[in-house]
Design a protein around this motif. Structure first.
Motif, PDB file in Angstrom:
ATOM      1  N   GLY A  18     -18.546  81.822  61.446  1.00 40.05           N
ATOM      2  CA  GLY A  18     -17.276  82.401  61.036  1.00 40.05           C
ATOM      3  C   GLY A  18     -17.138  82.428  59.531  1.00 40.05           C
ATOM      4  N   CYS A  19     -16.074  83.031  59.097  1.00 36.88           N
ATOM      5  CA  CYS A  19     -15.882  83.186  57.649  1.00 36.88           C
ATOM      6  C   CYS A  19     -15.647  81.834  56.994  1.00 36.88           C
ATOM      7  CB  CYS A  19     -14.696  84.106  57.396  1.00 36.88           C
ATOM      8  SG  CYS A  19     -13.114  83.432  57.947  1.00 36.88           S
ATOM      9  N   MET A  20     -15.939  81.775  55.693  1.00 35.56           N
ATOM     10  CA  MET A  20     -15.666  80.575  54.903  1.00 35.56           C
ATOM     11  C   MET A  20     -14.645  80.934  53.844  1.00 35.56           C
ATOM     12  SD  MET A  20     -19.066  78.249  54.308  1.00 35.56           S
ATOM     13  CE  MET A  20     -19.924  79.424  53.295  1.00 35.56           C
ATOM     14  N   VAL A  21     -13.464  80.309  53.915  1.00 42.00           N
ATOM     15  CA  VAL A  21     -12.447  80.564  52.913  1.00 42.00           C
ATOM     16  C   VAL A  21     -12.775  79.772  51.656  1.00 42.00           C
ATOM     17  CG1 VAL A  21     -10.704  81.053  54.633  1.00 42.00           C
ATOM     18  CG2 VAL A  21     -10.985  78.711  53.823  1.00 42.00           C
ATOM     19  N   ASP A  24     -16.788  81.158  46.368  1.00 43.02           N
ATOM     20  CA  ASP A  24     -18.214  80.868  46.322  1.00 43.02           C
ATOM     21  C   ASP A  24     -18.570  80.383  44.918  1.00 43.02           C
ATOM     22  OD1 ASP A  24     -18.657  81.561  48.967  1.00 43.02           O
ATOM     23  OD2 ASP A  24     -18.918  83.677  48.448  1.00 43.02           O
ATOM     24  N   TRP A 146     -13.070  78.755  60.041  1.00 42.17           N
ATOM     25  CA  TRP A 146     -12.678  79.113  58.665  1.00 42.17           C
ATOM     26  C   TRP A 146     -13.597  78.492  57.603  1.00 42.17           C
ATOM     27  CZ3 TRP A 146      -9.841  82.629  60.483  1.00 42.17           C
ATOM     28  CH2 TRP A 146      -9.012  82.414  61.580  1.00 42.17           C
ATOM     29  N   GLY A 147     -14.624  77.829  58.051  1.00 42.31           N
ATOM     30  CA  GLY A 147     -15.609  77.307  57.098  1.00 42.31           C
ATOM     31  C   GLY A 147     -15.255  75.969  56.480  1.00 42.31           C
ATOM     32  N   ARG A 150     -18.262  73.723  56.882  1.00 43.26           N
ATOM     33  CA  ARG A 150     -19.379  74.181  56.047  1.00 43.26           C
ATOM     34  C   ARG A 150     -19.098  73.964  54.561  1.00 43.26           C
ATOM     35  NH1 ARG A 150     -19.515  79.932  58.341  1.00 43.26           N
ATOM     36  NH2 ARG A 150     -17.566  79.187  59.272  1.00 43.26           N
ATOM     37  N   ARG A 151     -17.837  74.123  54.158  1.00 45.38           N
ATOM     38  CA  ARG A 151     -17.495  73.814  52.770  1.00 45.38           C
ATOM     39  C   ARG A 151     -17.632  72.301  52.502  1.00 45.38           C
ATOM     40  NH1 ARG A 151     -18.149  78.247  49.745  1.00 45.38           N
ATOM     41  NH2 ARG A 151     -16.601  79.877  50.159  1.00 45.38           N
ATOM     42  N   TYR A 313      -5.172  77.395  57.678  1.00 42.70           N
ATOM     43  CA  TYR A 313      -5.493  78.128  58.890  1.00 42.70           C
ATOM     44  C   TYR A 313      -5.470  77.200  60.106  1.00 42.70           C
ATOM     45  CZ  TYR A 313      -6.934  81.636  55.527  1.00 42.70           C
ATOM     46  OH  TYR A 313      -6.934  82.545  54.490  1.00 42.70           O
TER      47      TYR A 313
END
Length: 482
Positions: A18-21, A24, A146-147, A150-151, A313
């Motif tokens: 999924g997307c990462m808010v 970058d 929503w990342g 991962r963040r 989110y």
């Protein structure tokens, strides 16, 4: 309705990817000169086209350095502390990465009980003893839509790399500290040799003056002056023992030993003065571990902004359970006793009165602080190298002058002593010439000492052969303390 394995895998991949808010990461630009200010007009005696690599201390051609420097990375306690911190940071990466995947568990229970049929107290009767049990497998998963996870992994990986660079920086700092202590020890030995030679010369001068005093050709004051000069030189020689012991104790601690465990014999040879290839200023951005620390901290703070933004989110968690439950226990695993459940939970904060906004603002401010720290670290690195280069350039000029002064003062002292023995000058003139010779020789030694120290500092300020490409995403550190 059946769902194909392909569709299930595609759905899972979509959820995982999924997307990462959040922003970058891009490394901010810093102004870098094309060459060092101190380099024009100063040419090294034997320039090289490669930076120091590996065992940089071997260029000093000192057996003690070659023996002790490798011990720093495995025995120095500051390095060991940095290594432990790095291991902790690697563990944090594993913890964060685990959040990407489901949590799978197994639970089981068993109960044995007997209940009463009647509540009368006169003649109570009881049910037969019964047993019941269950066994169940469960799985829960919060997909990283929503990342945020991962963040977090990105933040922890950057933090781990910063810890790895901190380890390299600690190792380099302790290695340069050891090289500095060895230089100081060698110079102390050279000073001891110089003062011992001076004491021997003053002893001979005193013998000459005493002979002339006995013959009545020189006043008693000359004998007192010569004796005082000798005694002062002996006192200075003894005092050097204190400094030498302290340097030796410092060396022992730097290699992780108790001071009484290390005994370093006297040496009559100073380390060689190596030529250090400097390169261009931009290489400092990759070669200095303290710059790498600041840059990786900046990357971690950038990822922390994304973690904070993800709190806006909703979070989704999925759960499922499958197993068997039976009372009585017999026949627990029969198909008729099969039980299962699936569920989903969605959590979203509607009002928090500015808490999430404050977290995002704080994360962005921390990132800006990290950027300022990075740029400040780069500027300080340039200053360090310029200081080292200016010191080496000026000291090289001073060394030429002071070496000439040593020759002149040595010749002047010999002439003055010959004139005193011939009776053409008083002993004060000879004593002054001797003191000038000693002072000049000590000055020359001091200049050589500072040139060696500035060279050690320059190698350290250039990164000592380390490079940022040594930073790794691997789970196991390389070249670390044990």
């Amino acid at each position: 309705m059946k769902i194909s394995h392909t569709a299930l895998a595609a759905s899972l991949a979509l959820l995982l990817g999924g997307c990462m808010v959040g922003p970058d990461y891009h490394r901010p630009q810093v102004p870098v000169a094309t060459q060092y200010k101190e380099l024009p007009g100063w040419t090294q005696a034997a320039p090289s086209d490669a930076a120091p690599k590996g065992d940089w201390w071997s260029a000093f051609n000192d057996p003690l350095l070659n023996e002790l420097e490798p011990q720093v990375s495995v025995s120095n306690q500051t390095v060991r502390q940095a290594y432990a911190n790095y291991q902790e940071a690697l563990a944090d990466v594993k913890i964060a990465r685990a959040s990407l995947f489901p949590t799978i568990g197994v639970s089981g229970s068993g109960t044995k009980q007997r209940t009463a049929r009647s509540t009368t107290t006169i003649s109570p009767s009881f049910q037969p003893v019964s047993t019941s049990g269950s066994v169940e497998g469960n799985i829960s998963w919060a997909p990283d839509l929503w990342g945020k996870v991962r963040r977090t992994i990105e933040e922890n990986k950057a933090t781990a790399q910063a810890s790895q660079a901190t380890l390299a920086n600690a190792t380099l700092s302790e290695q340069t500290a050891l090289a500095t202590a060895v230089v100081e020890l060698r110079v102390a030995d050279a000073n001891i040799d110089l003062l011992q030679k001076t004491v021997d010369a003053y002893t001979e001068f005193l013998r000459v003056v005493e002979n002339q005093g006995s013959a009545g050709t020189t006043p008693p004051s000359d004998v007192i002056t010569a004796r005082t000069q000798l005694e002062n030189a002996k006192a200075s020689l003894i005092a050097l023992g204190v400094a030498r012991s302290q340097y030796m104790h410092a060396i022992a601690v730097l290699v992780g030993k108790n001071p009484e465990e290390l005994d370093i014999p006297h040496s009559t040879t100073l380390p060689a003065l190596p030529n250090v290839p400097v390169g261009v200023p931009s290489t400092l951005l990759e070669r200095r571990p303290d710059i790498a620390v600041a840059e990786r901290q900046m990357a971690a703070q950038n990822a922390a902004v994304g973690v904070a933004i993800a709190a806006y989110y909703p979070s989704v968690s999925l759960s499922a359970a499958d197993g068997f439950s039976q009372s009585p226990l017999a026949g627990l695993l029969h198909l008729a006793n099969h039980v299962w459940s699936v569920g989903a939970d969605v959590d979203e904060t509607v009002f928090d009165f500015g808490a999430r906004h404050g977290e995002v603002t704080a994360a962005k401010a921390a990132y800006e602080a990290a950027v300022a720290n990075y740029r400040g670290t780069v500027l300080t690195a340039f200053q360090n190298v310029e200081d080292d280069l200016s010191g080496l350039r000026i000291l090289a000029q001073q060394a030429e002058v002071v070496d000439a002064a040593v020759k002149d003062s040595t010749q002047g002292a010999q002439i003055a002593m010959n004139e005193y023995e011939a009776g053409t000058v008083d002993y004060t003139t000879a004593a002054t010439a001797q003191a000038t010779q000693l002072s000049t020789e000590q000055s020359a030694l001091s200049v050589q000492q500072q040139r060696l120290l500035d060279t050690v500092s320059l190698i350290g300020d250039l990164g000592g052969g380390w490079s940022a490409d040594q930073l790794s995403d691997s789970k196991q550190p390389t070249g670390a303390a044990r």
